[in-house]
Design a protein around this motif. Structure first.
Motif, PDB file in Angstrom:
ATOM      1  N   ALA A   1      -2.760   6.747 -13.215  1.00 62.15           N
ATOM      2  CA  ALA A   1      -3.260   7.865 -12.414  1.00 62.15           C
ATOM      3  C   ALA A   1      -4.464   8.483 -13.116  1.00 62.15           C
ATOM      4  N   PRO A   2      -5.321   9.165 -12.368  1.00 62.37           N
ATOM      5  CA  PRO A   2      -6.505   9.778 -12.987  1.00 62.37           C
ATOM      6  C   PRO A   2      -6.121  10.711 -14.122  1.00 62.37           C
ATOM      7  N   GLY A   3      -6.763  10.524 -15.265  1.00 65.70           N
ATOM      8  CA  GLY A   3      -6.507  11.387 -16.404  1.00 65.70           C
ATOM      9  C   GLY A   3      -5.233  11.093 -17.163  1.00 65.70           C
ATOM     10  N   LYS A   4      -4.530  10.033 -16.779  1.00 61.55           N
ATOM     11  CA  LYS A   4      -3.272   9.698 -17.443  1.00 61.55           C
ATOM     12  C   LYS A   4      -3.339   8.299 -18.028  1.00 61.55           C
ATOM     13  N   GLU A   5      -2.446   8.041 -18.964  1.00 61.00           N
ATOM     14  CA  GLU A   5      -2.376   6.708 -19.544  1.00 61.00           C
ATOM     15  C   GLU A   5      -1.663   5.760 -18.583  1.00 61.00           C
ATOM     16  N   ARG A   6      -1.971   4.484 -18.761  1.00 55.28           N
ATOM     17  CA  ARG A   6      -1.279   3.472 -17.965  1.00 55.28           C
ATOM     18  C   ARG A   6       0.184   3.434 -18.360  1.00 55.28           C
ATOM     19  N   GLU A   7       1.068   3.290 -17.372  1.00 56.50           N
ATOM     20  CA  GLU A   7       2.495   3.224 -17.652  1.00 56.50           C
ATOM     21  C   GLU A   7       3.121   2.027 -16.944  1.00 56.50           C
ATOM     22  N   GLY A   8       4.147   1.489 -17.564  1.00 55.78           N
ATOM     23  CA  GLY A   8       4.897   0.408 -16.949  1.00 55.78           C
ATOM     24  C   GLY A   8       5.791   0.945 -15.856  1.00 55.78           C
TER      25      GLY A   8
ATOM     26  N   ASN B 206       9.760 -17.653  -6.894  1.00 55.78           N
ATOM     27  CA  ASN B 206       9.244 -18.573  -7.918  1.00 55.78           C
ATOM     28  C   ASN B 206       8.495 -19.744  -7.313  1.00 55.78           C
ATOM     29  N   SER B 207       8.866 -20.157  -6.117  1.00 53.32           N
ATOM     30  CA  SER B 207       8.190 -21.295  -5.494  1.00 53.32           C
ATOM     31  C   SER B 207       6.737 -20.971  -5.173  1.00 53.32           C
ATOM     32  N   LYS B 208       6.447 -19.685  -5.025  1.00 56.54           N
ATOM     33  CA  LYS B 208       5.082 -19.255  -4.718  1.00 56.54           C
ATOM     34  C   LYS B 208       4.438 -18.524  -5.886  1.00 56.54           C
ATOM     35  N   ASN B 209       5.163 -18.387  -6.999  1.00 55.13           N
ATOM     36  CA  ASN B 209       4.665 -17.596  -8.132  1.00 55.13           C
ATOM     37  C   ASN B 209       4.172 -16.232  -7.672  1.00 55.13           C
ATOM     38  N   THR B 210       4.934 -15.623  -6.822  1.00 48.45           N
ATOM     39  CA  THR B 210       4.547 -14.337  -6.236  1.00 48.45           C
ATOM     40  C   THR B 210       5.648 -13.313  -6.471  1.00 48.45           C
ATOM     41  N   VAL B 211       5.224 -12.119  -6.789  1.00 48.49           N
ATOM     42  CA  VAL B 211       6.142 -11.003  -7.031  1.00 48.49           C
ATOM     43  C   VAL B 211       5.790  -9.868  -6.087  1.00 48.49           C
ATOM     44  N   TYR B 212       6.821  -9.187  -5.625  1.00 45.51           N
ATOM     45  CA  TYR B 212       6.648  -8.090  -4.675  1.00 45.51           C
ATOM     46  C   TYR B 212       7.199  -6.796  -5.276  1.00 45.51           C
ATOM     47  N   LEU B 213       6.534  -5.709  -4.994  1.00 49.20           N
ATOM     48  CA  LEU B 213       7.039  -4.392  -5.390  1.00 49.20           C
ATOM     49  C   LEU B 213       7.190  -3.564  -4.122  1.00 49.20           C
ATOM     50  N   GLN B 214       8.427  -3.357  -3.718  1.00 43.73           N
ATOM     51  CA  GLN B 214       8.720  -2.533  -2.562  1.00 43.73           C
ATOM     52  C   GLN B 214       8.905  -1.093  -3.028  1.00 43.73           C
ATOM     53  N   MET B 215       8.073  -0.216  -2.505  1.00 47.24           N
ATOM     54  CA  MET B 215       8.080   1.179  -2.934  1.00 47.24           C
ATOM     55  C   MET B 215       8.521   2.051  -1.770  1.00 47.24           C
ATOM     56  N   ASN B 216       9.658   2.679  -1.914  1.00 43.14           N
ATOM     57  CA  ASN B 216      10.205   3.562  -0.883  1.00 43.14           C
ATOM     58  C   ASN B 216      10.242   5.001  -1.381  1.00 43.14           C
ATOM     59  N   SER B 217      10.432   5.916  -0.460  1.00 48.60           N
ATOM     60  CA  SER B 217      10.513   7.348  -0.791  1.00 48.60           C
ATOM     61  C   SER B 217       9.363   7.760  -1.701  1.00 48.60           C
ATOM     62  N   LEU B 218       8.181   7.358  -1.324  1.00 51.37           N
ATOM     63  CA  LEU B 218       7.017   7.620  -2.167  1.00 51.37           C
ATOM     64  C   LEU B 218       6.723   9.115  -2.273  1.00 51.37           C
ATOM     65  N   GLU B 219       6.263   9.502  -3.443  1.00 48.81           N
ATOM     66  CA  GLU B 219       5.953  10.889  -3.758  1.00 48.81           C
ATOM     67  C   GLU B 219       4.487  10.996  -4.160  1.00 48.81           C
ATOM     68  N   PRO B 220       3.905  12.172  -4.003  1.00 51.90           N
ATOM     69  CA  PRO B 220       2.502  12.324  -4.444  1.00 51.90           C
ATOM     70  C   PRO B 220       2.290  11.903  -5.904  1.00 51.90           C
ATOM     71  N   GLU B 221       3.313  12.066  -6.722  1.00 51.85           N
ATOM     72  CA  GLU B 221       3.199  11.682  -8.139  1.00 51.85           C
ATOM     73  C   GLU B 221       3.083  10.178  -8.330  1.00 51.85           C
ATOM     74  N   ASP B 222       3.350   9.401  -7.289  1.00 48.88           N
ATOM     75  CA  ASP B 222       3.204   7.942  -7.367  1.00 48.88           C
ATOM     76  C   ASP B 222       1.769   7.502  -7.128  1.00 48.88           C
ATOM     77  N   THR B 223       0.902   8.421  -6.770  1.00 51.43           N
ATOM     78  CA  THR B 223      -0.502   8.093  -6.537  1.00 51.43           C
ATOM     79  C   THR B 223      -1.136   7.572  -7.824  1.00 51.43           C
ATOM     80  N   ALA B 224      -1.716   6.380  -7.731  1.00 50.16           N
ATOM     81  CA  ALA B 224      -2.304   5.735  -8.910  1.00 50.16           C
ATOM     82  C   ALA B 224      -2.931   4.415  -8.482  1.00 50.16           C
ATOM     83  N   VAL B 225      -3.664   3.814  -9.402  1.00 44.57           N
ATOM     84  CA  VAL B 225      -4.065   2.415  -9.251  1.00 44.57           C
ATOM     85  C   VAL B 225      -2.951   1.571  -9.865  1.00 44.57           C
TER      86      VAL B 225
END
Length: 127
Positions: free
Chosen positions: A40-47, A74-93
């Motif tokens: 997020a702007p002004g913050k460190e990158r977090e896992g 694994n067959s497509k080497n693709t990973v998905y991140l499903q994000m629910n109940s999103l909050e303004p604090e989740d705003t980030a790159v």
């Protein structure tokens, strides 16, 4: 060479959902972890979350537990991140990244040691 191509993201209202994808290519090694990170702007990158191709082990940051789900194909080497109940604090790159763990290394134990990174995608949670 190793490439991580991200898709998804965008603008969503609080309480809404988004799904991010990360497609990995350009390598032949098995047994890798793919992690999602955010900055997020002004913050460190977090896992945020991690999933292992070797044993399906996952790791989530406390701030997203119960709201975000990570899965992989694994067959497509693709990973998905499903994000629910999103909050303004989740705003980030959001970035995905990959590291190889081999046959016997720890899987998704920490968010350190990632070698290659995706291009990043903006997630904005706002009304």
């Amino acid at each position: 060479q190793v490439q991580l191509v991200q898709s998804g993201g965008g603008l969503v209202q609080p309480g809404g959902s988004l799904r991010l994808s990360c497609a990995a290519s350009g390598f032949t090694l098995d047994y890798y972890d793919i992690g999602w990170f955010r900055q997020a702007p002004g913050k460190e990158r977090e896992g945020v979350s991690c999933i292992s191709s070797r044993d399906g082990n996952t790791l989530h940051a406390d701030s997203v537990k119960g709201r975000f789900t990570i899965s992989g194909d694994n067959s497509k080497n693709t990973v998905y991140l499903q994000m629910n109940s999103l909050e303004p604090e989740d705003t980030a790159v959001y970035y995905c990244a990959i590291k190889w763990v081999g046959r016997f290394g720890d899987t998704c134990r920490t968010f350190r040691g990632y070698a290659f990174w995706g291009q990043g995608t903006q997630v904005t949670v706002s009304s």
